[in-house]
Design a protein around this motif. Sequence first.
Motif, mmCIF file in Angstrom:
data_model
loop_
_atom_site.group_PDB
_atom_site.id
_atom_site.type_symbol
_atom_site.label_atom_id
_atom_site.label_comp_id
_atom_site.label_asym_id
_atom_site.label_seq_id
_atom_site.Cartn_x
_atom_site.Cartn_y
_atom_site.Cartn_z
ATOM 1 N N LEU A 25 -6.844 0.327 -0.747
ATOM 2 C CA LEU A 25 -5.785 0.279 -1.895
ATOM 3 C C LEU A 25 -6.275 0.316 -3.325
ATOM 4 O O LEU A 25 -5.290 0.828 -4.235
ATOM 5 N N ASN A 26 -7.576 0.109 -3.536
ATOM 6 C CA ASN A 26 -7.843 0.112 -4.726
ATOM 7 C C ASN A 26 -8.183 1.918 -5.070
ATOM 8 O O ASN A 26 -7.893 2.215 -6.181
ATOM 9 N N VAL A 27 -8.621 2.756 -4.180
ATOM 10 C CA VAL A 27 -8.555 4.131 -4.441
ATOM 11 C C VAL A 27 -7.254 4.877 -4.210
ATOM 12 O O VAL A 27 -7.216 5.990 -4.371
ATOM 13 N N SER A 28 -6.249 4.235 -3.567
ATOM 14 C CA SER A 28 -5.104 4.932 -3.592
ATOM 15 C C SER A 28 -4.081 4.207 -4.652
ATOM 16 O O SER A 28 -3.749 4.965 -5.683
ATOM 17 N N ILE A 29 -3.500 3.062 -4.202
ATOM 18 C CA ILE A 29 -2.418 2.612 -5.061
ATOM 19 C C ILE A 29 -2.856 1.896 -6.462
ATOM 20 O O ILE A 29 -2.425 2.371 -7.413
ATOM 21 N N GLY A 30 -4.260 1.385 -6.553
ATOM 22 C CA GLY A 30 -4.722 0.945 -7.858
ATOM 23 C C GLY A 30 -4.929 2.157 -8.601
ATOM 24 O O GLY A 30 -4.986 2.010 -9.840
ATOM 25 N N SER A 81 1.289 -7.108 -7.119
ATOM 26 C CA SER A 81 1.265 -8.250 -8.161
ATOM 27 C C SER A 81 0.186 -8.700 -8.696
ATOM 28 O O SER A 81 0.244 -8.946 -9.990
ATOM 29 N N ARG A 82 -0.723 -8.635 -8.138
ATOM 30 C CA ARG A 82 -2.078 -9.056 -8.691
ATOM 31 C C ARG A 82 -2.906 -8.032 -9.303
ATOM 32 O O ARG A 82 -3.445 -8.235 -10.368
ATOM 33 N N TYR A 83 -2.710 -6.766 -9.098
ATOM 34 C CA TYR A 83 -2.983 -5.653 -9.820
ATOM 35 C C TYR A 83 -2.601 -5.838 -11.292
ATOM 36 O O TYR A 83 -3.127 -5.188 -12.191
ATOM 37 N N GLY A 105 0.933 4.599 -14.150
ATOM 38 C CA GLY A 105 1.586 3.501 -14.554
ATOM 39 C C GLY A 105 2.294 2.903 -13.448
ATOM 40 O O GLY A 105 2.747 3.304 -12.496
ATOM 41 N N PHE A 106 2.768 1.362 -13.468
ATOM 42 C CA PHE A 106 3.316 0.701 -12.638
ATOM 43 C C PHE A 106 4.588 1.130 -12.426
ATOM 44 O O PHE A 106 5.312 1.399 -11.195
ATOM 45 N N ALA A 160 3.913 -5.011 4.350
ATOM 46 C CA ALA A 160 4.799 -4.965 3.379
ATOM 47 C C ALA A 160 4.431 -5.885 2.272
ATOM 48 O O ALA A 160 4.081 -6.113 1.266
ATOM 49 N N GLU A 161 3.896 -7.327 3.066
ATOM 50 C CA GLU A 161 3.362 -8.254 2.346
ATOM 51 C C GLU A 161 2.100 -8.093 1.523
ATOM 52 O O GLU A 161 1.812 -8.615 0.464
ATOM 53 N N ARG A 162 1.239 -7.284 2.326
ATOM 54 C CA ARG A 162 -0.193 -7.061 1.653
ATOM 55 C C ARG A 162 0.207 -6.194 0.449
ATOM 56 O O ARG A 162 -0.620 -6.243 -0.563
#
Length: 54
Positions: free
Chosen positions: A12-17, A50-52, A24-25, A42-44
């Motif tokens: 998630l960090n290297v893709s979505i983050g 939301s935390r990012y 931008g969000f 989906a929950e993950r």
Amino acid sequence: MEGVSSLPSMFLNVSIGKFIDEFGFETLKKKISFAKITKLQAERLTDYISRYKR
């Protein structure tokens, strides 16, 4: 995301983050959608995003 059993933070960090950092969000919300994901995935993703943002 069919066949994917987990979404580790490293992925998630290297893709979505990275996407959020670069574009931008709001762009993430407009341009990216997920198909064939489980409720747990989906929950993950929701939790990660939301935390990012904080």
